[in-house]
Scaffold this motif. Sequence first.
Motif, mmCIF file in Angstrom:
data_model
loop_
_atom_site.group_PDB
_atom_site.id
_atom_site.type_symbol
_atom_site.label_atom_id
_atom_site.label_comp_id
_atom_site.label_asym_id
_atom_site.label_seq_id
_atom_site.Cartn_x
_atom_site.Cartn_y
_atom_site.Cartn_z
ATOM 1 N N PRO A 42 0.825 -1.215 0.000
ATOM 2 C CA PRO A 42 0.000 0.000 0.000
ATOM 3 C C PRO A 42 0.857 1.262 0.000
ATOM 4 C CG PRO A 42 -0.830 -1.593 1.580
ATOM 5 C CD PRO A 42 0.467 -2.133 1.099
ATOM 6 N N GLY A 43 0.539 2.165 -0.894
ATOM 7 C CA GLY A 43 1.257 3.435 -0.962
ATOM 8 C C GLY A 43 2.585 3.380 -1.696
ATOM 9 N N LEU A 44 3.031 2.171 -2.022
ATOM 10 C CA LEU A 44 4.317 2.029 -2.728
ATOM 11 C C LEU A 44 4.151 1.499 -4.144
ATOM 12 C CD1 LEU A 44 6.518 0.498 0.124
ATOM 13 C CD2 LEU A 44 6.385 2.884 -0.607
ATOM 14 N N GLY A 45 2.967 1.103 -4.502
ATOM 15 C CA GLY A 45 2.742 0.588 -5.845
ATOM 16 C C GLY A 45 3.382 -0.765 -6.049
#
Lengths: 113, 112
Positions: free
Chosen positions: A39-42
């Motif tokens: 999540p949030g890092l792709g």
Amino acid sequence: DVKVTQSSRYLVKRTGEKVFLECVQDMDHENMFWYRQDPGLGLRLIYFSYDVKMKEKGDIPEGYSVSREKKERFSLILESASTNQTSMYLCASSFADRGHEQYFGPGTRLTVT
Amino acid sequence: AQSVSQHNHHVILSEAASLELGCNYSYGGTVNLFWYVQYPGQHLQLLLKYFSGDPLVKGIKGFEAEFIKSKFSFNLRKPSVQWSDTAEYFCAANTGFQKLVFGTGTRLLVSP
């Protein structure tokens, strides 16, 4: 239809265990890839392979190794699983020509306790 | 190093609203661009792609994207979203060999 399958949808392992994630594609693709999705890092590339027995490191190869003995199969190995390797792992494949889209498997959600 | 930026991390829209998701890449040479979508519980699938030619690319389910080389952008658009468009959207760029560089994704929630 292109099919990329992964050996498990969910996996729970203990710290220090050796973990094998397997991926199989049925489209005779030259290239195969392993990503992790957080999540949030792709998606971040761990390793990829452009031919049997050939591999190249991606952006985050530390703690992982891979094996490609047959064209259709690409394995990701966690030599000694750690809690920071808890993640969703995605396999993908594509033809060799530049720009071909990648086809993704359903993912393996790995939890390391 | 090449990178792809998606500036909107979370977007909430009502049904029938218009959608535009931003994507910028950092690479000066020839680039191929993609938008992928991941519906809840499903695998990543291709929405559309740009290789060359017409900078306005149409994809599945009424989505389109415009490649603007001068702005290093490839924004995704849809004139009227539906509840079923709720998903996570990823922009990606291929700048050499076969590696794709992905953005961090945008979670879209469409309320009925």
